[in-house]
Design an enzyme around this catalytic site. Structure first.
Site, PDB file in Angstrom:
ATOM      1  N   ASP A   9      41.826  73.320  85.733  1.00  0.00           N
ATOM      2  CA  ASP A   9      41.245  72.034  86.602  1.00  0.00           C
ATOM      3  C   ASP A   9      40.519  73.135  87.174  1.00  0.00           C
ATOM      4  O   ASP A   9      40.744  73.076  88.875  1.00  0.00           O
ATOM      5  CB  ASP A   9      42.242  71.156  86.657  1.00  0.00           C
ATOM      6  CG  ASP A   9      42.661  70.588  85.916  1.00  0.00           C
ATOM      7  OD1 ASP A   9      42.572  70.451  84.285  1.00  0.00           O
ATOM      8  OD2 ASP A   9      43.635  69.607  86.283  1.00  0.00           O
ATOM      9  N   ASP A  47      40.333  67.908  84.030  1.00  0.00           N
ATOM     10  CA  ASP A  47      41.035  66.090  85.014  1.00  0.00           C
ATOM     11  C   ASP A  47      40.291  65.298  84.944  1.00  0.00           C
ATOM     12  O   ASP A  47      39.259  65.534  85.395  1.00  0.00           O
ATOM     13  CB  ASP A  47      42.001  66.472  86.373  1.00  0.00           C
ATOM     14  CG  ASP A  47      43.354  65.863  86.618  1.00  0.00           C
ATOM     15  OD1 ASP A  47      44.045  65.855  85.664  1.00  0.00           O
ATOM     16  OD2 ASP A  47      43.096  65.661  87.846  1.00  0.00           O
ATOM     17  N   HIS A  49      40.194  61.259  85.385  1.00  0.00           N
ATOM     18  CA  HIS A  49      40.683  59.893  85.456  1.00  0.00           C
ATOM     19  C   HIS A  49      40.068  58.833  85.843  1.00  0.00           C
ATOM     20  O   HIS A  49      39.122  58.645  86.389  1.00  0.00           O
ATOM     21  CB  HIS A  49      42.010  60.109  86.504  1.00  0.00           C
ATOM     22  CG  HIS A  49      42.681  61.028  86.134  1.00  0.00           C
ATOM     23  ND1 HIS A  49      43.442  61.457  85.618  1.00  0.00           N
ATOM     24  CD2 HIS A  49      42.293  61.873  87.784  1.00  0.00           C
ATOM     25  CE1 HIS A  49      43.853  62.088  85.867  1.00  0.00           C
ATOM     26  NE2 HIS A  49      44.337  62.298  86.683  1.00  0.00           N
ATOM     27  N   HIS A  53      42.827  54.419  87.155  1.00  0.00           N
ATOM     28  CA  HIS A  53      44.901  55.255  86.315  1.00  0.00           C
ATOM     29  C   HIS A  53      45.647  55.064  87.293  1.00  0.00           C
ATOM     30  O   HIS A  53      45.267  54.745  88.369  1.00  0.00           O
ATOM     31  CB  HIS A  53      44.048  56.843  86.788  1.00  0.00           C
ATOM     32  CG  HIS A  53      45.110  57.661  85.800  1.00  0.00           C
ATOM     33  ND1 HIS A  53      46.246  58.584  86.321  1.00  0.00           N
ATOM     34  CD2 HIS A  53      44.916  57.754  84.363  1.00  0.00           C
ATOM     35  CE1 HIS A  53      46.424  59.355  85.393  1.00  0.00           C
ATOM     36  NE2 HIS A  53      45.468  58.295  84.534  1.00  0.00           N
ATOM     37  N   HIS A  81      41.838  61.282  92.337  1.00  0.00           N
ATOM     38  CA  HIS A  81      41.003  62.615  92.133  1.00  0.00           C
ATOM     39  C   HIS A  81      40.132  62.373  90.949  1.00  0.00           C
ATOM     40  O   HIS A  81      40.780  61.510  90.198  1.00  0.00           O
ATOM     41  CB  HIS A  81      41.856  63.014  92.365  1.00  0.00           C
ATOM     42  CG  HIS A  81      42.520  63.253  91.208  1.00  0.00           C
ATOM     43  ND1 HIS A  81      44.006  62.071  91.622  1.00  0.00           N
ATOM     44  CD2 HIS A  81      43.334  63.968  90.641  1.00  0.00           C
ATOM     45  CE1 HIS A  81      44.851  62.551  90.495  1.00  0.00           C
ATOM     46  NE2 HIS A  81      44.469  63.990  89.596  1.00  0.00           N
ATOM     47  N   LYS A 106      41.393  65.615  80.391  1.00  0.00           N
ATOM     48  CA  LYS A 106      43.594  64.981  80.029  1.00  0.00           C
ATOM     49  C   LYS A 106      42.994  63.820  80.750  1.00  0.00           C
ATOM     50  O   LYS A 106      41.955  64.290  82.159  1.00  0.00           O
ATOM     51  CB  LYS A 106      43.674  66.158  80.533  1.00  0.00           C
ATOM     52  CG  LYS A 106      43.628  67.391  81.058  1.00  0.00           C
ATOM     53  CD  LYS A 106      44.885  67.858  81.283  1.00  0.00           C
ATOM     54  CE  LYS A 106      45.026  69.217  82.397  1.00  0.00           C
ATOM     55  NZ  LYS A 106      44.877  67.996  83.590  1.00  0.00           N
ATOM     56  N   CYS A 151      49.833  71.294  87.268  1.00  0.00           N
ATOM     57  CA  CYS A 151      49.128  71.868  85.849  1.00  0.00           C
ATOM     58  C   CYS A 151      49.528  73.234  85.157  1.00  0.00           C
ATOM     59  O   CYS A 151      49.089  72.579  84.236  1.00  0.00           O
ATOM     60  CB  CYS A 151      47.523  71.156  85.691  1.00  0.00           C
ATOM     61  SG  CYS A 151      47.302  69.310  86.471  1.00  0.00           S
TER      62      CYS A 151
HETATM   63  C1  VGL Z   1      46.787  68.010  89.123  1.00  0.00           C
HETATM   64  C2  VGL Z   1      47.669  66.471  90.191  1.00  0.00           C
HETATM   65  C3  VGL Z   1      47.258  65.820  89.982  1.00  0.00           C
HETATM   66  C4  VGL Z   1      46.329  69.370  88.548  1.00  0.00           C
HETATM   67  C5  VGL Z   1      46.150  67.290  88.342  1.00  0.00           C
HETATM   68  O1  VGL Z   1      45.249  70.391  88.798  1.00  0.00           O
HETATM   69  O2  VGL Z   1      47.362  70.533  89.069  1.00  0.00           O
HETATM   70  N1  VGL Z   1      47.440  67.764  89.891  1.00  0.00           N
HETATM   71  N2  VGL Z   1      46.378  65.833  88.648  1.00  0.00           N
HETATM   72 ZN    ZN Z   2      44.941  64.291  88.132  1.00  0.00          ZN
END
Ligand code: VGL
Ligand code: ZN
Length: 200
Positions: A9, A47, A49, A53, A81, A106, A151
């Site tokens: 990410d 990431d 979404h 979401h 986000h 994802k 993550c």
């Molecule tokens: C993440 C919170 C929500 C991450 C992703 O990449 O750690 N954290 N979505």
């Molecule tokens: Zn996320």
């Protein structure tokens, strides 16, 4: 050989100025690019979404960083986000994305969050990454990216539970650190036999 670098990410929304900025998130990018020179198999996660979401506080009329009970357990509500197709969801411009074999998106299911690169947060729905790695005869995973305590952490735990030998390049990650999550993540990883090492 038999090793893969998994870069978690490294997106605009997790860097300075982003919607869910991790402090100094972008400062690890140059070293991640250096690390890529040492690996043949490189995987990027993204990431990704939909606007509706269920991990977005805005979709519950709630404040970000509060908790909610979902069918699969407790879920932290985040600011909106990494919305599919948005600038925030793009990889940071300084990240070298040319060397990666696979970009794994994802978090597309509006009903289930997905921290781990292997399973969604219901701990059951697979992303397909395990099969990809097995077919490539990968035995060792080296993880880096954002965020250390979400993550990266959940990907490392799942990787270890699936039988991979897992290393985390500590100096190529940064943490969100909500309610001591950095400390908790570190402790759980060490207990699991995950090796926290430095790249530099
Ligand atoms: C993440 C919170 C929500 C991450 C992703 O990449 O750690 N954290 N979505
Ligand atoms: Zn996320």
């Amino acid at each position: 050989m038999n090793s893969a670098l998994i870069i978690i990410d490294m997106q605009n929304d997790f860097c300075t100025g982003g919607a869910l900025a991790v402090k100094d998130g972008e400062k690890i990018i140059q070293c991640i690019n250096d690390a890529q020179k040492e690996f043949k198999t490189i995987i990027l996660t993204q990431d990704w979404h939909p606007q509706e979401h269920s991990s977005f506080a805005s979709n519950h009329g709630a404040e970000p960083y509060t908790n909610i009970e979902m069918e699969y357990g407790s879920q932290i509500l985040w600011p909106d986000h990494c919305v599919q197709g948005s600038t925030g969801a793009n990889f940071h411009r300084d990240l070298n994305t040319n060397k990666s074999d696979l970009i794994l998106r994802k978090g597309s299911n509006p009903k289930i969050d997905s921290y781990s690169a292997f399973f969604e947060n219901d701990k059951n729905t697979t992303t397909g990454l395990e099969g990809y790695l097995i077919k490539k005869d990968i035995k060792r995973l080296y993880l880096c990216g954002l965020a250390f305590d979400y993550c990266v952490f959940y990907s490392a735990l799942d990787g270890a539970n699936l039988g991979f030998e897992v290393f985390v390049f500590k100096d190529l990650t940064k943490a969100i650190d909500l309610n001591d999550s950095k400390k908790t993540a570190k402790k759980s990883m060490i207990e699991k036999g995950i090796k926290l090492i430095n790249f530099s």
